[in-house]
Design a protein around this motif. Structure first.
Motif, PDB file in Angstrom:
ATOM      1  N   GLY A  72      53.367  51.366  27.171  1.00 26.81           N
ATOM      2  CA  GLY A  72      52.322  50.674  27.909  1.00 26.81           C
ATOM      3  C   GLY A  72      51.074  50.514  27.035  1.00 26.81           C
ATOM      4  O   GLY A  72      51.036  51.039  25.922  1.00 26.81           O
TER       5      GLY A  72
ATOM      6  N   THR B  98      62.418  46.570  36.668  1.00 22.91           N
ATOM      7  CA  THR B  98      61.116  45.965  36.929  1.00 22.91           C
ATOM      8  C   THR B  98      59.993  46.961  36.661  1.00 22.91           C
ATOM      9  O   THR B  98      60.183  48.170  36.758  1.00 22.91           O
ATOM     10  CB  THR B  98      61.008  45.475  38.391  1.00 22.91           C
ATOM     11  OG1 THR B  98      61.194  46.588  39.280  1.00 22.91           O
ATOM     12  CG2 THR B  98      62.056  44.409  38.685  1.00 22.91           C
ATOM     13  N   ALA B  99      58.814  46.423  36.339  1.00 30.05           N
ATOM     14  CA  ALA B  99      57.617  47.237  36.113  1.00 30.05           C
ATOM     15  C   ALA B  99      56.406  46.366  36.423  1.00 30.05           C
ATOM     16  O   ALA B  99      56.530  45.161  36.665  1.00 30.05           O
ATOM     17  CB  ALA B  99      57.568  47.756  34.681  1.00 30.05           C
ATOM     18  N   THR B 100      55.222  46.977  36.412  1.00 29.32           N
ATOM     19  CA  THR B 100      53.994  46.262  36.772  1.00 29.32           C
ATOM     20  C   THR B 100      53.223  45.825  35.536  1.00 29.32           C
ATOM     21  O   THR B 100      53.058  46.606  34.595  1.00 29.32           O
ATOM     22  CB  THR B 100      53.095  47.159  37.647  1.00 29.32           C
ATOM     23  OG1 THR B 100      53.832  47.590  38.788  1.00 29.32           O
ATOM     24  CG2 THR B 100      51.853  46.391  38.103  1.00 29.32           C
TER      25      THR B 100
ATOM     26  N   LYS C 205      65.820  57.111  26.765  1.00 29.35           N
ATOM     27  CA  LYS C 205      64.581  56.963  27.533  1.00 29.35           C
ATOM     28  C   LYS C 205      63.366  56.716  26.640  1.00 29.35           C
ATOM     29  O   LYS C 205      63.204  57.348  25.601  1.00 29.35           O
ATOM     30  CB  LYS C 205      64.368  58.190  28.408  1.00 29.35           C
ATOM     31  CG  LYS C 205      65.475  58.371  29.446  1.00 29.35           C
ATOM     32  CD  LYS C 205      65.239  59.576  30.338  1.00 29.35           C
ATOM     33  CE  LYS C 205      66.357  59.712  31.367  1.00 29.35           C
ATOM     34  NZ  LYS C 205      66.142  60.879  32.262  1.00 29.35           N
TER      35      LYS C 205
ATOM     36  N   SER D  90      58.986  55.650  26.942  1.00 36.03           N
ATOM     37  CA  SER D  90      57.772  55.444  27.729  1.00 36.03           C
ATOM     38  C   SER D  90      56.849  54.525  26.945  1.00 36.03           C
ATOM     39  O   SER D  90      56.644  54.724  25.748  1.00 36.03           O
ATOM     40  CB  SER D  90      57.073  56.780  27.998  1.00 36.03           C
ATOM     41  OG  SER D  90      55.814  56.571  28.618  1.00 36.03           O
TER      42      SER D  90
ATOM     43  N   GLY E  32      50.454  47.967  33.367  1.00 35.00           N
ATOM     44  CA  GLY E  32      50.606  49.392  33.615  1.00 35.00           C
ATOM     45  C   GLY E  32      51.442  50.086  32.559  1.00 35.00           C
ATOM     46  O   GLY E  32      51.906  49.476  31.584  1.00 35.00           O
ATOM     47  N   TYR E  33      51.639  51.371  32.758  1.00 38.17           N
ATOM     48  CA  TYR E  33      52.505  52.181  31.900  1.00 38.17           C
ATOM     49  C   TYR E  33      53.784  52.488  32.677  1.00 38.17           C
ATOM     50  O   TYR E  33      53.763  52.620  33.911  1.00 38.17           O
ATOM     51  CB  TYR E  33      51.812  53.486  31.502  1.00 38.17           C
ATOM     52  CG  TYR E  33      50.716  53.311  30.471  1.00 38.17           C
ATOM     53  CD1 TYR E  33      50.925  53.633  29.134  1.00 38.17           C
ATOM     54  CD2 TYR E  33      49.471  52.820  30.843  1.00 38.17           C
ATOM     55  CE1 TYR E  33      49.918  53.474  28.188  1.00 38.17           C
ATOM     56  CE2 TYR E  33      48.456  52.646  29.905  1.00 38.17           C
ATOM     57  CZ  TYR E  33      48.689  52.977  28.580  1.00 38.17           C
ATOM     58  OH  TYR E  33      47.696  52.806  27.650  1.00 38.17           O
ATOM     59  N   THR E  34      54.888  52.616  31.970  1.00 36.36           N
ATOM     60  CA  THR E  34      56.153  52.883  32.644  1.00 36.36           C
ATOM     61  C   THR E  34      57.097  53.648  31.728  1.00 36.36           C
ATOM     62  O   THR E  34      56.904  53.683  30.511  1.00 36.36           O
ATOM     63  CB  THR E  34      56.823  51.560  33.084  1.00 36.36           C
ATOM     64  OG1 THR E  34      57.954  51.855  33.909  1.00 36.36           O
ATOM     65  CG2 THR E  34      57.302  50.765  31.872  1.00 36.36           C
ATOM     66  N   ALA E  35      58.086  54.258  32.325  1.00 35.46           N
ATOM     67  CA  ALA E  35      59.164  54.923  31.593  1.00 35.46           C
ATOM     68  C   ALA E  35      60.468  54.261  32.001  1.00 35.46           C
ATOM     69  O   ALA E  35      60.737  54.093  33.192  1.00 35.46           O
ATOM     70  CB  ALA E  35      59.196  56.413  31.901  1.00 35.46           C
ATOM     71  N   VAL E  36      61.253  53.859  31.021  1.00 35.97           N
ATOM     72  CA  VAL E  36      62.523  53.190  31.295  1.00 35.97           C
ATOM     73  C   VAL E  36      63.622  53.864  30.486  1.00 35.97           C
ATOM     74  O   VAL E  36      63.358  54.670  29.595  1.00 35.97           O
ATOM     75  CB  VAL E  36      62.469  51.686  30.946  1.00 35.97           C
ATOM     76  CG1 VAL E  36      61.384  50.985  31.742  1.00 35.97           C
ATOM     77  CG2 VAL E  36      62.269  51.482  29.445  1.00 35.97           C
TER      78      VAL E  36
ATOM     79  N   LEU F 237      58.542  41.792  34.878  1.00 38.70           N
ATOM     80  CA  LEU F 237      57.184  42.270  35.119  1.00 38.70           C
ATOM     81  C   LEU F 237      56.603  41.587  36.350  1.00 38.70           C
ATOM     82  O   LEU F 237      56.671  40.372  36.483  1.00 38.70           O
ATOM     83  CB  LEU F 237      56.294  41.992  33.900  1.00 38.70           C
ATOM     84  CG  LEU F 237      56.727  42.645  32.580  1.00 38.70           C
ATOM     85  CD1 LEU F 237      55.737  42.285  31.471  1.00 38.70           C
ATOM     86  CD2 LEU F 237      56.835  44.159  32.723  1.00 38.70           C
TER      87      LEU F 237
END
Length: 244
Positions: free
Chosen positions: A134, A38-40, A130, A132, A43-47, A179
């Motif tokens: 956004g 999950t992420a917002t 990995k 990143s 926004g920015y995220t790293a998965v 999201l």
């Protein structure tokens, strides 16, 4: 008391049920997934794309992940992984993305990781790739990343099936990033309504005023007591003088 054949039959049924559960659970562990899941929105995220090798004999040597072009992501970067090379492909967007720096007409559409002799994912092992990116789109509740996993024996596992509500999970589901909406920020209330911050400020002001009033009251009382004491002292002296 149960007979020996009945006990054996019952034990056999338990083992069969346990075997069925394990058989249905094992494929789930072999899925290619997004971690965290999950992420917002916005926004920015790293998965990390977590890739297990479920084969008994073949090793994974390539991973191709397609990014959704119907909900493109403006900024994408990958983390170096020893034993693997990465290639990032971009494509023209049908609808440009508007950002603070202007419009973006191209976006990353596919990322390909290729292993060298030291980077293979062996049988029973897994690797994390990995990324990143956004800002994440705000007009959808999920992003679907279709992935292709290539083995050194030429086998290609296509993780591209999309799960549908009310139906069993497909054999090769595509990795999905859910999201969620961003948390709402505090805003001024309607006219005449005190917000939490305003209420706190009002309480602080009231407390300050109360302390000030108390201090003034005590000061006045002290002055009055002093005056009374002085008066009593003078009166005592006069009486003493009269008596002498």
């Amino acid at each position: 008391m149960r007979s020996l054949p009945a006990r054996r039959l019952s034990a056999g049924a338990v083992l069969l049920a346990a075997g069925t559960v394990l058989a249905t659970a094992v494929p789930a562990f072999a899925h290619v997934t997004v971690q965290p899941g999950t992420a917002t929105q916005g926004g920015y995220t790293a998965v990390a794309f977590r890739v297990p090798d479920e084969s008994d004999t073949a090793s994974t040597v390539k991973l191709e992940v397609s990014l959704p072009t119907d909900h493109p992501i403006a900024s994408v970067s990958t983390q170096p992984l020893p034993g693997w090379t990465v290639q990032v492909d971009k494509s023209q967007l049908p609808n440009p993305i508007k950002t603070d720096d202007g419009s973006i007409t191209t976006a990353v559409s596919k990322i390909t990781w290729t292993a060298d002799a030291t980077g293979k994912i062996g049988p029973g092992q897994f690797q994390e790739f990995k990324v990143s990116f956004g800002p994440l789109p705000g007009d959808t509740d999920q992003l679907v990343f279709k992935a292709l996993q290539t083995k050194d024996d030429g086998t290609v596992v296509r993780w591209i099936d999309e799960a549908k509500e009310g139906q069993p999970e497909p054999a090769h589901p595509a990795p999905v990033l859910k999201l969620t909406k961003a948390a709402a920020t505090a805003s001024p209330g309607p006219a005449g309504q005190v917000t939490a911050s305003q209420d706190g400020a009002a309480a602080g002001t009231a407390s300050a005023k109360s302390d000030d009033s108390t201090a003034r009251t005590l000061g006045v009382v002290g002055i009055v007591v002093g005056v009374i004491g002085a008066g009593l002292g003078v009166l005592g002296l006069r009486r003493k003088g009269s008596a002498s």
